[in-house]
Scaffold this motif. Structure first.
Motif, PDB file in Angstrom:
ATOM      1  N   SER A   1       0.815  -1.216   0.000  1.00 16.01           N
ATOM      2  CA  SER A   1       0.000   0.000   0.000  1.00 16.01           C
ATOM      3  C   SER A   1       0.852   1.272   0.000  1.00 16.01           C
ATOM      4  O   SER A   1       0.381   2.323  -0.404  1.00 16.01           O
ATOM      5  CB  SER A   1      -0.951   0.006   1.194  1.00 16.01           C
ATOM      6  OG  SER A   1      -0.211  -0.035   2.402  1.00 16.01           O
ATOM      7  N   HIS A   2       2.098   1.173   0.447  1.00 15.84           N
ATOM      8  CA  HIS A   2       3.009   2.319   0.403  1.00 15.84           C
ATOM      9  C   HIS A   2       3.731   2.263  -0.942  1.00 15.84           C
ATOM     10  O   HIS A   2       4.629   1.463  -1.157  1.00 15.84           O
ATOM     11  CB  HIS A   2       3.997   2.255   1.578  1.00 15.84           C
ATOM     12  CG  HIS A   2       4.933   3.417   1.628  1.00 15.84           C
ATOM     13  ND1 HIS A   2       4.514   4.699   1.878  1.00 15.84           N
ATOM     14  CD2 HIS A   2       6.265   3.479   1.435  1.00 15.84           C
ATOM     15  CE1 HIS A   2       5.554   5.514   1.851  1.00 15.84           C
ATOM     16  NE2 HIS A   2       6.642   4.791   1.580  1.00 15.84           N
ATOM     17  N   GLU A   3       3.318   3.088  -1.869  1.00 16.19           N
ATOM     18  CA  GLU A   3       3.759   2.977  -3.262  1.00 16.19           C
ATOM     19  C   GLU A   3       5.274   2.912  -3.459  1.00 16.19           C
ATOM     20  O   GLU A   3       5.744   2.129  -4.287  1.00 16.19           O
ATOM     21  CB  GLU A   3       3.158   4.104  -4.100  1.00 16.19           C
ATOM     22  CG  GLU A   3       3.309   3.814  -5.566  1.00 16.19           C
ATOM     23  CD  GLU A   3       2.369   4.632  -6.425  1.00 16.19           C
ATOM     24  OE1 GLU A   3       2.686   4.758  -7.617  1.00 16.19           O
ATOM     25  OE2 GLU A   3       1.349   5.113  -5.935  1.00 16.19           O
ATOM     26  N   PRO A   4       6.097   3.672  -2.751  1.00 13.76           N
ATOM     27  CA  PRO A   4       7.548   3.541  -2.956  1.00 13.76           C
ATOM     28  C   PRO A   4       8.105   2.148  -2.639  1.00 13.76           C
ATOM     29  O   PRO A   4       9.183   1.797  -3.115  1.00 13.76           O
ATOM     30  CB  PRO A   4       8.134   4.597  -2.018  1.00 13.76           C
ATOM     31  CG  PRO A   4       7.058   5.633  -1.917  1.00 13.76           C
ATOM     32  CD  PRO A   4       5.775   4.836  -1.908  1.00 13.76           C
ATOM     33  N   ASN A   5       7.382   1.344  -1.866  1.00  9.71           N
ATOM     34  CA  ASN A   5       7.821  -0.031  -1.583  1.00  9.71           C
ATOM     35  C   ASN A   5       7.606  -0.964  -2.769  1.00  9.71           C
ATOM     36  O   ASN A   5       8.149  -2.061  -2.804  1.00  9.71           O
ATOM     37  CB  ASN A   5       7.054  -0.607  -0.381  1.00  9.71           C
ATOM     38  CG  ASN A   5       7.432   0.022   0.921  1.00  9.71           C
ATOM     39  OD1 ASN A   5       8.383   0.794   1.017  1.00  9.71           O
ATOM     40  ND2 ASN A   5       6.679  -0.298   1.962  1.00  9.71           N
ATOM     41  N   ARG A   6       6.806  -0.567  -3.704  1.00 11.20           N
ATOM     42  CA  ARG A   6       6.412  -1.471  -4.782  1.00 11.20           C
ATOM     43  C   ARG A   6       7.580  -1.899  -5.664  1.00 11.20           C
ATOM     44  O   ARG A   6       7.566  -2.995  -6.204  1.00 11.20           O
ATOM     45  CB  ARG A   6       5.288  -0.857  -5.609  1.00 11.20           C
ATOM     46  CG  ARG A   6       4.022  -0.744  -4.795  1.00 11.20           C
ATOM     47  CD  ARG A   6       2.888  -0.138  -5.572  1.00 11.20           C
ATOM     48  NE  ARG A   6       1.732  -0.006  -4.690  1.00 11.20           N
ATOM     49  CZ  ARG A   6       0.579   0.489  -5.064  1.00 11.20           C
ATOM     50  NH1 ARG A   6       0.398   0.877  -6.330  1.00 11.20           N
ATOM     51  NH2 ARG A   6      -0.419   0.577  -4.200  1.00 11.20           N
ATOM     52  N   GLY A   7       8.589  -1.055  -5.812  1.00  6.59           N
ATOM     53  CA  GLY A   7       9.747  -1.443  -6.605  1.00  6.59           C
ATOM     54  C   GLY A   7      10.455  -2.643  -6.005  1.00  6.59           C
ATOM     55  O   GLY A   7      10.854  -3.575  -6.713  1.00  6.59           O
ATOM     56  N   VAL A   8      10.601  -2.642  -4.689  1.00  7.48           N
ATOM     57  CA  VAL A   8      11.228  -3.760  -3.979  1.00  7.48           C
ATOM     58  C   VAL A   8      10.396  -5.026  -4.158  1.00  7.48           C
ATOM     59  O   VAL A   8      10.924  -6.093  -4.506  1.00  7.48           O
ATOM     60  CB  VAL A   8      11.383  -3.404  -2.476  1.00  7.48           C
ATOM     61  CG1 VAL A   8      11.650  -4.625  -1.631  1.00  7.48           C
ATOM     62  CG2 VAL A   8      12.469  -2.360  -2.294  1.00  7.48           C
ATOM     63  N   LEU A   9       9.111  -4.913  -3.940  1.00  3.68           N
ATOM     64  CA  LEU A   9       8.231  -6.079  -4.052  1.00  3.68           C
ATOM     65  C   LEU A   9       8.165  -6.591  -5.489  1.00  3.68           C
ATOM     66  O   LEU A   9       8.151  -7.797  -5.727  1.00  3.68           O
ATOM     67  CB  LEU A   9       6.843  -5.734  -3.509  1.00  3.68           C
ATOM     68  CG  LEU A   9       6.845  -5.372  -2.015  1.00  3.68           C
ATOM     69  CD1 LEU A   9       5.522  -4.733  -1.617  1.00  3.68           C
ATOM     70  CD2 LEU A   9       7.152  -6.584  -1.152  1.00  3.68           C
ATOM     71  N   ARG A  10       8.170  -5.686  -6.451  1.00  2.70           N
ATOM     72  CA  ARG A  10       8.185  -6.094  -7.856  1.00  2.70           C
ATOM     73  C   ARG A  10       9.500  -6.793  -8.214  1.00  2.70           C
ATOM     74  O   ARG A  10       9.520  -7.733  -9.006  1.00  2.70           O
ATOM     75  CB  ARG A  10       7.963  -4.897  -8.774  1.00  2.70           C
ATOM     76  CG  ARG A  10       6.538  -4.416  -8.799  1.00  2.70           C
ATOM     77  CD  ARG A  10       6.380  -3.242  -9.776  1.00  2.70           C
ATOM     78  NE  ARG A  10       5.039  -2.732  -9.765  1.00  2.70           N
ATOM     79  CZ  ARG A  10       4.010  -3.275 -10.430  1.00  2.70           C
ATOM     80  NH1 ARG A  10       4.199  -4.342 -11.152  1.00  2.70           N
ATOM     81  NH2 ARG A  10       2.811  -2.738 -10.356  1.00  2.70           N
ATOM     82  N   ALA A  11      10.602  -6.344  -7.626  1.00  2.00           N
ATOM     83  CA  ALA A  11      11.894  -7.000  -7.867  1.00  2.00           C
ATOM     84  C   ALA A  11      11.873  -8.419  -7.321  1.00  2.00           C
ATOM     85  O   ALA A  11      12.346  -9.356  -7.976  1.00  2.00           O
ATOM     86  CB  ALA A  11      13.026  -6.185  -7.245  1.00  2.00           C
ATOM     87  N   PHE A  12      11.319  -8.601  -6.131  1.00  2.00           N
ATOM     88  CA  PHE A  12      11.196  -9.949  -5.561  1.00  2.00           C
ATOM     89  C   PHE A  12      10.323 -10.829  -6.464  1.00  2.00           C
ATOM     90  O   PHE A  12      10.656 -11.972  -6.741  1.00  2.00           O
ATOM     91  CB  PHE A  12      10.572  -9.909  -4.160  1.00  2.00           C
ATOM     92  CG  PHE A  12      11.409  -9.241  -3.097  1.00  2.00           C
ATOM     93  CD1 PHE A  12      12.748  -8.953  -3.281  1.00  2.00           C
ATOM     94  CD2 PHE A  12      10.831  -8.898  -1.884  1.00  2.00           C
ATOM     95  CE1 PHE A  12      13.502  -8.343  -2.285  1.00  2.00           C
ATOM     96  CE2 PHE A  12      11.571  -8.298  -0.882  1.00  2.00           C
ATOM     97  CZ  PHE A  12      12.904  -8.019  -1.085  1.00  2.00           C
ATOM     98  N   TYR A  13       9.217 -10.267  -6.909  1.00  2.00           N
ATOM     99  CA  TYR A  13       8.288 -11.021  -7.753  1.00  2.00           C
ATOM    100  C   TYR A  13       8.935 -11.395  -9.094  1.00  2.00           C
ATOM    101  O   TYR A  13       8.795 -12.522  -9.570  1.00  2.00           O
ATOM    102  CB  TYR A  13       7.018 -10.200  -7.994  1.00  2.00           C
ATOM    103  CG  TYR A  13       5.996 -10.921  -8.825  1.00  2.00           C
ATOM    104  CD1 TYR A  13       5.040 -11.734  -8.230  1.00  2.00           C
ATOM    105  CD2 TYR A  13       5.997 -10.815 -10.207  1.00  2.00           C
ATOM    106  CE1 TYR A  13       4.093 -12.411  -8.991  1.00  2.00           C
ATOM    107  CE2 TYR A  13       5.063 -11.491 -10.977  1.00  2.00           C
ATOM    108  CZ  TYR A  13       4.116 -12.285 -10.366  1.00  2.00           C
ATOM    109  OH  TYR A  13       3.194 -12.959 -11.124  1.00  2.00           O
TER     110      TYR A  13
END
Length: 168
Positions: free
Chosen positions: A97-109
């Protein structure tokens, strides 16, 4: 990147909230999904997990996943570096939900998807656990955003036919 972590939160409930990097986001939007343009963005922002994840996405093909795997692997390490710089010690949530975290989560995915394509089953299991511990909704959110229909732009107004009459 810095964390916006509240200081009084118990260790097991800590949330990592990375700082936004608007320049990267803007350039990635401008790049669209073009691998050549994304490579230029990555060259300008090599520490951005989001840029690496987007490049891994753009080059992914299930039958030829090694290039994507390589990009995703770098994105994963950049994600870990960003998280550690923000105080992450391998535990605590990384909310989607915290948009700046999405890059990290997308990298993991992206790494998990590419690892699956090259049959790295242990890595897939480890990354699935990491994604789930980070944010149980992250994988579902990423998959939904990848399969969401592209919004239809208003088409250009119809052009009128012009007939030129003359002698043949």
């Amino acid at each position: 990147m810095t964390s916006e972590q509240p200081q009084n939160q118990p260790e097991d409930q800590r949330e990592i909230r990375l700082a936004a990097d608007r320049n990267v986001v803007i350039e990635l939007l401008d790049a669209g999904g073009e691998p050549e343009v994304l490579r230029l963005v990555v060259a300008r922002y090599p520490r951005s997990p989001l840029a690496w994840a987007k490049l891994a996405d753009a080059t992914f093909h299930p039958d030829a996943a090694l290039e994507s795997y390589a990009y995703a692997r770098v994105g994963y390490y950049r994600a870990i570096e960003a998280l550690e710089a923000a105080g992450w010690d391998g535990s605590g949530s990384i909310p989607w939900s915290h948009e700046p975290n999405r890059g990290v989560l997308r990298a993991f995915y992206a790494l998990r998807r590419a690892a699956d394509a090259i049959r790295e089953h242990d890595e897939v299991a480890r990354l699935t656990e990491l994604l789930t511990q980070s944010d149980p909704t992250a994988a579902t959110e990423i998959e939904a955003s990848r399969t969401a229909p592209i919004p239809v732009q208003n088409p250009a107004p119809p052009t009128e036919s012009i007939v030129i009459r003359g002698e043949d």
